[in-house]
Scaffold this active site. Structure first.
Site, PDB file in Angstrom:
ATOM      1  N   ASP A  47       0.776  -1.427  -0.388  1.00 52.58           N
ATOM      2  CA  ASP A  47      -0.575   0.019   0.323  1.00 52.58           C
ATOM      3  C   ASP A  47       0.958   1.206  -0.262  1.00 52.58           C
ATOM      4  OD1 ASP A  47      -2.128  -0.968   0.347  1.00 52.58           O
ATOM      5  OD2 ASP A  47      -2.948  -1.304   2.750  1.00 52.58           O
ATOM      6  N   LYS A  79      -3.503   3.910  -3.723  1.00 58.87           N
ATOM      7  CA  LYS A  79      -3.813   5.398  -4.655  1.00 58.87           C
ATOM      8  C   LYS A  79      -2.904   6.450  -3.995  1.00 58.87           C
ATOM      9  CE  LYS A  79      -7.791   8.610  -5.967  1.00 58.87           C
ATOM     10  NZ  LYS A  79      -9.285   8.938  -5.606  1.00 58.87           N
ATOM     11  N   MET A  86      -8.168   7.660   9.356  1.00 56.59           N
ATOM     12  CA  MET A  86      -8.317   8.499   8.163  1.00 56.59           C
ATOM     13  C   MET A  86      -9.234   9.726   8.391  1.00 56.59           C
ATOM     14  SD  MET A  86      -8.634   5.866   5.196  1.00 56.59           S
ATOM     15  CE  MET A  86      -9.354   4.384   7.007  1.00 56.59           C
TER      16      MET A  86
END
Length: 239
Positions: A34, A56, A167
């Site tokens: 990741d 991402k 997050m």
């Protein structure tokens, strides 16, 4: 013989890896990792291994879980020691099931190696706890990547003394609005921690009503974790 392992990389510091994780990284021929896995962790990988970053980052498109699963299965069928390396622990907000189900359905054996989740890492770094005999007997982990309904906010506030938000900066203004609209107190303490366990670790301690302004003033950014509740005032390392 080919192998497939899912490994939790922890918050980022290499000393916090399990011995099993370290040994598998040393043996790996392909590591699929990741975006938030630290460079310090990646430096422990077998130098002859291939590395593929699938998370991402900024404007780059991330891989879909089914694409990641296919990548892992292809590597396994090629006879490789294959590692899927995820930040934190593989079982907490890591889209784990979406990746392992196609692999399980294909009857490919795999191993799971747990990692230190960021919430535990924050507690270790700041000498604090998520529970306290007088202040907090319950904890709930939530992700800010998905909207939280007013009904759920009301339930969270009434049943959890400590809220851990993964997050949080992805949707913090909306989170705070939802918290307040559901009856949360604006003076409730909130602690934000960025880059837990690394030399770049930073903290912000404020209240629900002040934290947005503090983030803007200090240019605080991801990756980060938030802890909401009275226990945050006892964190020795947050002052």
């Amino acid at each position: 013989m080919a192998s497939l392992s899912f490994i939790g990389a922890g918050p980022g510091h290499p000393d916090w890896l399990t011995l099993r994780a370290y040994h598998l990284l040393q043996q790996a021929q392909l590591v699929v990792y990741d975006a938030l896995v630290s460079q310090q962790i990646l430096q422990l990988v077998n130098p002859y291994a291939s590395l593929i970053q699938v998370g991402k980052r900024s404007s780059q498109r991330g891989y879909h879980p089914t694409e990641i699963a296919q990548l892992l299965m292809n590597s396994y069928h090629q006879g490789n020691h294959t590692v899927r390396l995820k930040g934190g622990d593989v079982s907490i907000f890591a889209r784990f099931y979406e990746e392992i189900l196609p692999i399980h359905e294909a009857c490919i054996p795999f191993e799971i190696v747990p990692g230190i989740t960021t919430a535990s890492g924050v507690c270790a770094s700041l000498a604090c706890a998520l529970t306290h005999r007088s202040l907090a007997s319950s904890v709930t982990f939530i992700s800010a990547m998905e909207a939280i309904s007013p009904f759920r906010w009301s339930k969270l506030i009434s049943t959890s003394d400590t809220l851990v938000v993964y997050m949080p900066l992805a949707n913090l203004p909306s989170l705070i609005d939802g918290y307040l609209q559901a009856g949360g107190h604006p003076e409730t303490p909130i602690l934000l921690v960025q880059w837990c366990s690394l030399d770049t670790q930073a903290t912000l301690l404020g209240t629900i009503s002040t934290i947005n302004h503090q983030i803007q003033r200090h240019q605080f950014g991801p990756p980060s974790l938030a802890i909401i509740g009275e226990v945050t005032t006892l964190c020795i390392g947050s002052t």
